[in-house]
Design a protein around this motif. Structure first.
Motif: not given
Length: 152
Positions: A23-29
């Motif tokens: 999840a830390a690799c993902y942008h919030k959008d």
């Protein structure tokens, strides 16, 4: 971090069932799309990985990845489909787009008919290539995700 390193970090975390690192690799959008879930946005995409990782703890999931480029990767997952106890070896091609050093778009493509045949046997073989099956599967997976999210 460059995009190849970020993709490698994402799949290494998946191998370790570390959904928070994924999840830390993902942008919030982030926008995630695949044949099984359809399109998921933001926290729903991250929660999908949390759910999948939680469901696979101590169940022998094997994830391998290769052919990493600046915007794509190939990965394979071997696991037991819990609903039928059948072995699945899914081969997935992923594409990525990035924003602010994180993954903003992630699309996984795989042959849903082959997956359904492995996961569900003759029923999957007969129905797995249909639009009806895809819609029903996406409705079921999204219902499971909603149930998982309500438990958080």
């Amino acid at each position: 971090m460059d995009s190849k390193a970020l993709i490698t970090q994402f799949y290494t975390a998946f191998q370790q069932l570390d959904a928070e690192a994924m999840a830390a690799c993902y942008h919030k959008d982030v926008v995630f799309t695949d044949p099984a879930f359809g399109t998921l946005k933001g926290t729903h995409a991250a929660n999908m990985w949390r759910m999948l990782c939680a469901n696979q703890k101590d169940k022998g999931l094997k994830v391998e990845f290769s052919r990493i480029t600046d915007h794509s990767a190939h990965w394979e997952a071997q696991y037991i489909f819990s609903k039928t106890e059948r072995k699945v070896h899914n081969k997935i091609d992923a594409t990525f787009a990035f924003k602010d050093g994180l993954i903003i778009e992630h699309t996984d493509l795989f042959n849903l008919h082959k997956w359904a045949t492995q996961a569900m046997g003759i029923q999957g073989f007969l129905l797995g290539g249909t639009g009806f099956f895809k819609k029903k599967l996406q409705a079921q997976t999204n219902k499971l995700l909603a149930r998982y999210e309500s438990s958080l």
